[in-house]
Motif scaffolding. Structure first.
Motif, mmCIF file in Angstrom:
data_model
loop_
_atom_site.group_PDB
_atom_site.id
_atom_site.type_symbol
_atom_site.label_atom_id
_atom_site.label_comp_id
_atom_site.label_asym_id
_atom_site.label_seq_id
_atom_site.Cartn_x
_atom_site.Cartn_y
_atom_site.Cartn_z
ATOM 1 N N ILE A 123 0.854 -1.190 0.000
ATOM 2 C CA ILE A 123 0.000 0.000 0.000
ATOM 3 C C ILE A 123 0.886 1.234 0.000
ATOM 4 O O ILE A 123 1.861 1.313 0.751
ATOM 5 C CB ILE A 123 -0.893 0.054 1.249
ATOM 6 N N SER A 124 0.535 2.205 -0.852
ATOM 7 C CA SER A 124 1.212 3.500 -0.837
ATOM 8 C C SER A 124 0.254 4.563 -1.358
ATOM 9 O O SER A 124 -0.772 4.256 -1.946
ATOM 10 C CB SER A 124 2.482 3.478 -1.688
ATOM 11 N N SER A 125 0.624 5.804 -1.120
ATOM 12 C CA SER A 125 -0.162 6.945 -1.581
ATOM 13 C C SER A 125 0.658 7.707 -2.612
ATOM 14 O O SER A 125 1.885 7.732 -2.545
ATOM 15 C CB SER A 125 -0.488 7.859 -0.400
ATOM 16 N N VAL A 126 -0.037 8.339 -3.554
ATOM 17 C CA VAL A 126 0.674 9.136 -4.553
ATOM 18 C C VAL A 126 0.506 10.634 -4.330
ATOM 19 O O VAL A 126 1.100 11.419 -5.051
ATOM 20 C CB VAL A 126 0.223 8.782 -5.990
ATOM 21 N N ASP A 127 -0.294 11.038 -3.345
ATOM 22 C CA ASP A 127 -0.517 12.470 -3.174
ATOM 23 C C ASP A 127 -0.414 12.944 -1.720
ATOM 24 O O ASP A 127 0.476 13.680 -1.380
ATOM 25 C CB ASP A 127 -1.858 12.895 -3.794
ATOM 26 N N TRP A 128 -1.323 12.547 -0.863
ATOM 27 C CA TRP A 128 -1.367 13.004 0.518
ATOM 28 C C TRP A 128 -1.253 11.823 1.467
ATOM 29 O O TRP A 128 -1.311 10.681 1.054
ATOM 30 C CB TRP A 128 -2.682 13.732 0.824
ATOM 31 N N GLN A 129 -1.187 12.140 2.749
ATOM 32 C CA GLN A 129 -1.273 11.079 3.745
ATOM 33 C C GLN A 129 -2.727 10.616 3.806
ATOM 34 O O GLN A 129 -3.646 11.425 3.862
ATOM 35 C CB GLN A 129 -0.846 11.574 5.113
ATOM 36 N N HIS A 130 -2.921 9.315 3.768
ATOM 37 C CA HIS A 130 -4.250 8.722 3.876
ATOM 38 C C HIS A 130 -4.217 7.676 4.978
ATOM 39 O O HIS A 130 -3.158 7.255 5.417
ATOM 40 C CB HIS A 130 -4.664 8.059 2.558
ATOM 41 N N GLY A 131 -5.386 7.251 5.400
ATOM 42 C CA GLY A 131 -5.492 6.165 6.358
ATOM 43 C C GLY A 131 -6.102 4.964 5.670
ATOM 44 O O GLY A 131 -7.064 5.097 4.927
ATOM 45 N N PHE A 132 -5.540 3.794 5.893
ATOM 46 C CA PHE A 132 -6.074 2.544 5.352
ATOM 47 C C PHE A 132 -6.738 1.833 6.518
ATOM 48 O O PHE A 132 -6.075 1.354 7.428
ATOM 49 C CB PHE A 132 -4.932 1.701 4.773
ATOM 50 N N SER A 133 -8.064 1.783 6.518
ATOM 51 C CA SER A 133 -8.806 1.132 7.580
ATOM 52 C C SER A 133 -9.665 0.044 6.950
ATOM 53 O O SER A 133 -10.612 0.341 6.223
ATOM 54 C CB SER A 133 -9.675 2.154 8.323
ATOM 55 N N LEU A 134 -9.318 -1.209 7.204
ATOM 56 C CA LEU A 134 -10.040 -2.349 6.637
ATOM 57 C C LEU A 134 -11.176 -2.711 7.588
ATOM 58 O O LEU A 134 -10.940 -3.067 8.742
ATOM 59 C CB LEU A 134 -9.093 -3.530 6.438
ATOM 60 N N GLN A 135 -12.411 -2.594 7.087
ATOM 61 C CA GLN A 135 -13.592 -2.809 7.929
ATOM 62 C C GLN A 135 -14.358 -4.037 7.480
ATOM 63 O O GLN A 135 -14.428 -4.298 6.284
ATOM 64 C CB GLN A 135 -14.502 -1.574 7.859
ATOM 65 N N PRO A 136 -14.918 -4.828 8.350
ATOM 66 C CA PRO A 136 -15.047 -4.652 9.791
ATOM 67 C C PRO A 136 -13.893 -5.257 10.594
ATOM 68 O O PRO A 136 -14.013 -5.429 11.798
ATOM 69 C CB PRO A 136 -16.349 -5.376 10.100
ATOM 70 N N VAL A 137 -12.776 -5.557 9.956
ATOM 71 C CA VAL A 137 -11.637 -6.165 10.641
ATOM 72 C C VAL A 137 -10.970 -5.174 11.591
ATOM 73 O O VAL A 137 -10.366 -5.552 12.577
ATOM 74 C CB VAL A 137 -10.605 -6.686 9.601
ATOM 75 N N ASN A 138 -11.077 -3.892 11.297
ATOM 76 C CA ASN A 138 -10.487 -2.817 12.094
ATOM 77 C C ASN A 138 -8.957 -2.868 12.071
ATOM 78 O O ASN A 138 -8.291 -2.741 13.085
ATOM 79 C CB ASN A 138 -11.011 -2.826 13.528
ATOM 80 N N MET A 139 -8.396 -3.063 10.882
ATOM 81 C CA MET A 139 -6.960 -2.979 10.662
ATOM 82 C C MET A 139 -6.682 -1.558 10.182
ATOM 83 O O MET A 139 -7.286 -1.099 9.220
ATOM 84 C CB MET A 139 -6.530 -3.983 9.596
ATOM 85 N N ASN A 140 -5.803 -0.843 10.852
ATOM 86 C CA ASN A 140 -5.552 0.562 10.544
ATOM 87 C C ASN A 140 -4.077 0.828 10.296
ATOM 88 O O ASN A 140 -3.236 0.415 11.086
ATOM 89 C CB ASN A 140 -6.022 1.453 11.699
ATOM 90 N N ILE A 141 -3.801 1.536 9.196
ATOM 91 C CA ILE A 141 -2.432 1.891 8.842
ATOM 92 C C ILE A 141 -2.434 3.313 8.293
ATOM 93 O O ILE A 141 -3.320 3.678 7.516
ATOM 94 C CB ILE A 141 -1.882 0.942 7.750
ATOM 95 N N SER A 142 -1.449 4.102 8.663
ATOM 96 C CA SER A 142 -1.260 5.416 8.036
ATOM 97 C C SER A 142 -0.441 5.204 6.774
ATOM 98 O O SER A 142 0.625 4.594 6.810
ATOM 99 C CB SER A 142 -0.520 6.366 8.972
ATOM 100 N N VAL A 143 -0.954 5.697 5.661
ATOM 101 C CA VAL A 143 -0.311 5.504 4.362
ATOM 102 C C VAL A 143 0.271 6.839 3.918
ATOM 103 O O VAL A 143 -0.458 7.819 3.783
ATOM 104 C CB VAL A 143 -1.329 4.980 3.323
ATOM 105 N N HIS A 144 1.575 6.866 3.701
ATOM 106 C CA HIS A 144 2.274 8.099 3.355
ATOM 107 C C HIS A 144 2.826 8.034 1.937
ATOM 108 O O HIS A 144 3.312 6.983 1.519
ATOM 109 C CB HIS A 144 3.448 8.338 4.315
#
Length: 184
Positions: A123-144
């Protein structure tokens, strides 16, 4: 300012009541327990995400994801590429690498995985910082942008799992969603 001042102006020199001392001891022991058990969870817990991260140029990552999506795009029974609301559905080989791109205001592409098979999700971002939150598993990652995060994931249930951005990324933030499908 109190309505009535304490009888003894040096209240901090008063002896501690037994019940209050008991609560202080309980809070201190609980804090010690949690501190040491958090260290244990790091080593014995299965909930820890991978710490594998690479530096990447956003444009190069975008090209890599586009090539990967084109190579493994799912083809329907009618011979046409399968899409969900204009976004291609990609079915990678079992146990392979999966690439997801975060950009204003989407997670691209839709990914179809097999239940019980281990995948490496990039997972990566091409523009801004985003959050990757997989629901309903509740896995959270900050994507930069500039960093490619790699997560080892083995789906244990079938169904559709939504991806939600949980880092405010602008006026379209509330529409930034994606999808991972898990099939038998």
């Amino acid at each position: 300012m109190a309505i009535t001042p304490p009888a003894n102006r040096l209240w901090w020199k008063e002896p501690i009541h037994g019940v209050e001392l008991g609560w202080i001891v309980i809070a201190f022991l609980w804090g010690l327990f949690m501190f040491f058990f958090m260290i244990a969870w790091h080593f014995i817990g299965d909930q820890n995400l991978s710490t594998e991260t690479y530096r990447v140029k956003p444009a190069a990552y975008e090209e890599k994801v586009a090539a990967w999506a084109e190579q493994y795009q799912k083809i329907g029974a009618d011979g046409e590429p399968v899409e969900v609301e204009g976004t291609p559905v990609v079915a990678p080989p079992e146990g392979g690498d999966v690439y997801i791109l975060a950009r204003l205001w989407e997670f691209w592409p839709v990914v179809e995985l097999k239940k019980g098979v281990k995948y490496r999700i990039h997972i990566s971002s091409v523009d801004w910082q985003h959050g990757f939150s997989l629901q309903p598993v509740n896995m959270n990652i900050s994507v930069h942008p500039g960093y490619e995060h790699v997560i080892n994931l083995t789906p244990t249930e079938t169904g559709e799992f939504g991806i939600v951005c949980n880092e405010y990324c602008g006026i379209g933030h509330h529409t930034m969603t994606g999808l991972i499908r898990v099939v038998e």
